[in-house]
Enzyme design. Structure first.
Site, PDB file in Angstrom:
ATOM      1  N   GLY A   1       0.872  -1.110   0.105  1.00 26.24           N
ATOM      2  CA  GLY A   1      -0.132   0.009   0.166  1.00 26.24           C
ATOM      3  C   GLY A   1       0.978   1.144  -0.021  1.00 26.24           C
ATOM      4  O   GLY A   1       1.912   1.209   0.722  1.00 26.24           O
TER       5      GLY A   1
ATOM      6  N   ARG B   1       1.281  -5.007  -5.045  1.00 24.60           N
ATOM      7  CA  ARG B   1       1.506  -6.307  -4.200  1.00 24.60           C
ATOM      8  C   ARG B   1       1.544  -7.359  -5.243  1.00 24.60           C
ATOM      9  O   ARG B   1       0.601  -7.819  -5.907  1.00 24.60           O
ATOM     10  CB  ARG B   1       0.298  -6.446  -3.279  1.00 24.60           C
ATOM     11  CG  ARG B   1      -0.060  -5.637  -2.507  1.00 24.60           C
ATOM     12  CD  ARG B   1      -0.842  -5.704  -1.516  1.00 24.60           C
ATOM     13  NE  ARG B   1      -0.991  -4.595  -0.245  1.00 24.60           N
ATOM     14  CZ  ARG B   1      -1.995  -3.711  -0.432  1.00 24.60           C
ATOM     15  NH1 ARG B   1      -3.100  -3.843  -1.434  1.00 24.60           N
ATOM     16  NH2 ARG B   1      -2.074  -2.864   0.527  1.00 24.60           N
TER      17      ARG B   1
ATOM     18  N   ASP C   1       5.609  -5.219   5.957  1.00 23.84           N
ATOM     19  CA  ASP C   1       6.073  -6.734   6.081  1.00 23.84           C
ATOM     20  C   ASP C   1       6.196  -7.440   4.667  1.00 23.84           C
ATOM     21  O   ASP C   1       7.300  -8.264   4.574  1.00 23.84           O
ATOM     22  CB  ASP C   1       5.274  -7.608   7.105  1.00 23.84           C
ATOM     23  CG  ASP C   1       5.800  -7.190   8.432  1.00 23.84           C
ATOM     24  OD1 ASP C   1       6.710  -6.695   8.452  1.00 23.84           O
ATOM     25  OD2 ASP C   1       4.696  -7.546   9.323  1.00 23.84           O
TER      26      ASP C   1
ATOM     27  N   THR D   1       4.582   2.438   5.704  1.00 24.18           N
ATOM     28  CA  THR D   1       2.952   2.033   5.840  1.00 24.18           C
ATOM     29  C   THR D   1       2.164   3.064   6.585  1.00 24.18           C
ATOM     30  O   THR D   1       2.880   3.217   7.793  1.00 24.18           O
ATOM     31  CB  THR D   1       2.922   0.367   6.092  1.00 24.18           C
ATOM     32  OG1 THR D   1       1.369   0.337   6.429  1.00 24.18           O
ATOM     33  CG2 THR D   1       3.811   0.022   7.286  1.00 24.18           C
TER      34      THR D   1
ATOM     35  N   ASP E   1      -0.152   2.136   8.391  1.00 29.06           N
ATOM     36  CA  ASP E   1      -0.815   1.103   9.569  1.00 29.06           C
ATOM     37  C   ASP E   1       0.463   1.079  10.692  1.00 29.06           C
ATOM     38  O   ASP E   1      -0.064   0.705  11.893  1.00 29.06           O
ATOM     39  CB  ASP E   1      -0.717  -0.321   8.814  1.00 29.06           C
ATOM     40  CG  ASP E   1      -1.776  -0.516   7.666  1.00 29.06           C
ATOM     41  OD1 ASP E   1      -2.497   0.397   7.597  1.00 29.06           O
ATOM     42  OD2 ASP E   1      -1.775  -1.657   6.850  1.00 29.06           O
TER      43      ASP E   1
ATOM     44  N   ASP F   1       2.553  -1.135  11.572  1.00 29.87           N
ATOM     45  CA  ASP F   1       2.438  -2.150  11.995  1.00 29.87           C
ATOM     46  C   ASP F   1       3.905  -3.051  11.818  1.00 29.87           C
ATOM     47  O   ASP F   1       3.654  -4.053  12.085  1.00 29.87           O
ATOM     48  CB  ASP F   1       1.365  -2.977  11.465  1.00 29.87           C
ATOM     49  CG  ASP F   1       1.529  -3.242  10.075  1.00 29.87           C
ATOM     50  OD1 ASP F   1       2.295  -2.439   9.386  1.00 29.87           O
ATOM     51  OD2 ASP F   1       0.728  -3.874   9.617  1.00 29.87           O
TER      52      ASP F   1
ATOM     53  N   ARG G   1      -5.231  -2.174   8.634  1.00 33.21           N
ATOM     54  CA  ARG G   1      -5.400  -3.727   8.462  1.00 33.21           C
ATOM     55  C   ARG G   1      -5.595  -4.207   9.620  1.00 33.21           C
ATOM     56  O   ARG G   1      -6.612  -4.182  10.227  1.00 33.21           O
ATOM     57  CB  ARG G   1      -4.190  -4.076   7.747  1.00 33.21           C
ATOM     58  CG  ARG G   1      -4.143  -5.309   6.918  1.00 33.21           C
ATOM     59  CD  ARG G   1      -2.600  -6.028   6.338  1.00 33.21           C
ATOM     60  NE  ARG G   1      -2.458  -4.917   5.265  1.00 33.21           N
ATOM     61  CZ  ARG G   1      -3.249  -4.996   4.083  1.00 33.21           C
ATOM     62  NH1 ARG G   1      -3.963  -6.490   3.996  1.00 33.21           N
ATOM     63  NH2 ARG G   1      -2.780  -4.397   3.071  1.00 33.21           N
TER      64      ARG G   1
END
Ligand code: F6P
Length: 323
Positions: free
Chosen positions: A13, A74, A105, A127, A129, A131, A173
């Site tokens: 993303g 992706r 990741d 990202t 996120d 994360d 996500r």
């Protein structure tokens, strides 16, 4: 280890700040007399040879631009051995000895796979996120958070006028970092994140009752997409209490926009560091934040790490909403 020609790509993303990061990679490489190629459409570009030579001018006027000038994707094919072999052939054909991959990741898993074929790889976390376990900060998080905050502040105006409840769904996500941060910044009545099991009565209905008891007449519920859908939460609230909540899904708006100063500067520093790492003979590393500065971690090690919502954020939220 000799570094003569670096490829840079963005994958997964997109995130605001990827462009300043690419710019920093290109300019740092050129500063050191190293050539730089942009690989378009993530790992797919390495498979198909979709590359462009980048000089200092090709990244001019990109520091303030959202999205990624290199496009992103992706790549399913790159997850296969055949795809990876094609990518290695492209590297060999173009003389790319090193790849800098900006993403999450999935991007780093791809980088790790490529490293097994003898290509030098460095990952940079990008990202919204936030994360990635080895780092507290990922490129794009700050801009996305500020975009969500601005949107929710606008929502608050109309919620206040109509004395309403709003349920806002924030991206992330499977993670709740963005929702928690945004919820704290917006004075949410409740924040629901996937990292914390939800007791609907206690975590939502009781919070609304408490706020109402304290004289508030509008209520903001922030839900991370990984914790459930805003529509479902709103329906449950309607069934449990005399409110008719409005639903807002912020969606991809959060991924766009000109990067904030923080994202631009961090992205620039991370891009610079990625090239410096390669020139220092390091490979298989992810650039990350550490105690207010920057460091780097082995990719395999980074992928096995875990992180969680900061307990302090949970405690602060409880104090802000539990009165
Ligand atoms: O990883 C970034 C992210 O925006 C997530 O927050 C979200 O779940 C996902 O990507 C959306 O993916 P897509 O752009 O494919 O709809």
């Amino acid at each position: 280890m000799s570094v003569k020609r670096i490829g840079v790509l963005t994958s997964g993303g997109d995130a605001p700040g990827m462009n300043p990061c690419v710019r920093a990679v290109v300019r740092t490489a050129i500063y050191h007399g190293v050539e730089c190629f942009g690989i378009r459409r993530g790992w797919n570009g390495l498979i198909t040879g979709d590359v462009v030579r980048l000089d200092e001018k090709s990244v001019a006027h990109t520091i303030n631009r959202g999205g990624t000038i290199l496009y992103t994707a992706r790549s399913k094919e790159f997850m296969t051995e055949e795809g990876q072999r094609k990518a290695v052939s492209t590297c060999k054909f173009l003389g790319l000895d090193s790849i800098i991959a900006i993403g999450g990741d999935g991007t780093f898993r791809g980088a790790l796979a490529l490293s097994k074929y003898g290509i030098n790889v460095i990952g940079i976390p990008g990202t919204i996120d936030n994360d990635i376990s080895c780092t507290n900060y990922c490129i794009g998080f700050d801009t996305a958070a500020n975009t969500a905050i601005e949107c929710i502040d606008k929502l608050r105006d109309t919620m206040q006028s109509h004395e309403r409840c709003s349920v806002v769904e924030v991206m992330g996500r499977n993670a709740g970092y963005l929702a928690m941060y945004v919820g704290l910044a917006c004075g949410a009545t409740a924040v629901l994140v996937p990292e914390k099991p939800i007791d609907f009565e206690q975590d939502v209905i009781e919070k609304i009752r408490q706020a109402r008891f304290n004289g508030f007449t509008h209520y903001m519920i922030v839900v991370a997409e990984g914790a459930g859908s805003a529509a479902d939460i709103a329906k449950q609230i309607k069934e449990a209490i005399d409110l008719d909540p409005r639903v807002t899904v912020l969606g991809h708006i959060q991924r766009g926009g000109s990067p904030t100063g923080r994202d631009r500067v961090n992205a620039t520093k991370m891009g610079y560091l990625a090239v410096e790492l390669l020139l220092a003979g390091k490979t298989n590393r992810i650039v990350c934040t550490h105690e207010g500065g920057f460091t780097d971690v082995d990719i395999a090690e980074a992928l096995s790490m875990t992180k969680n919502i900061q307990q302090m954020e949970v405690d602060v939220l409880a104090a802000m909403t539990g009165i």
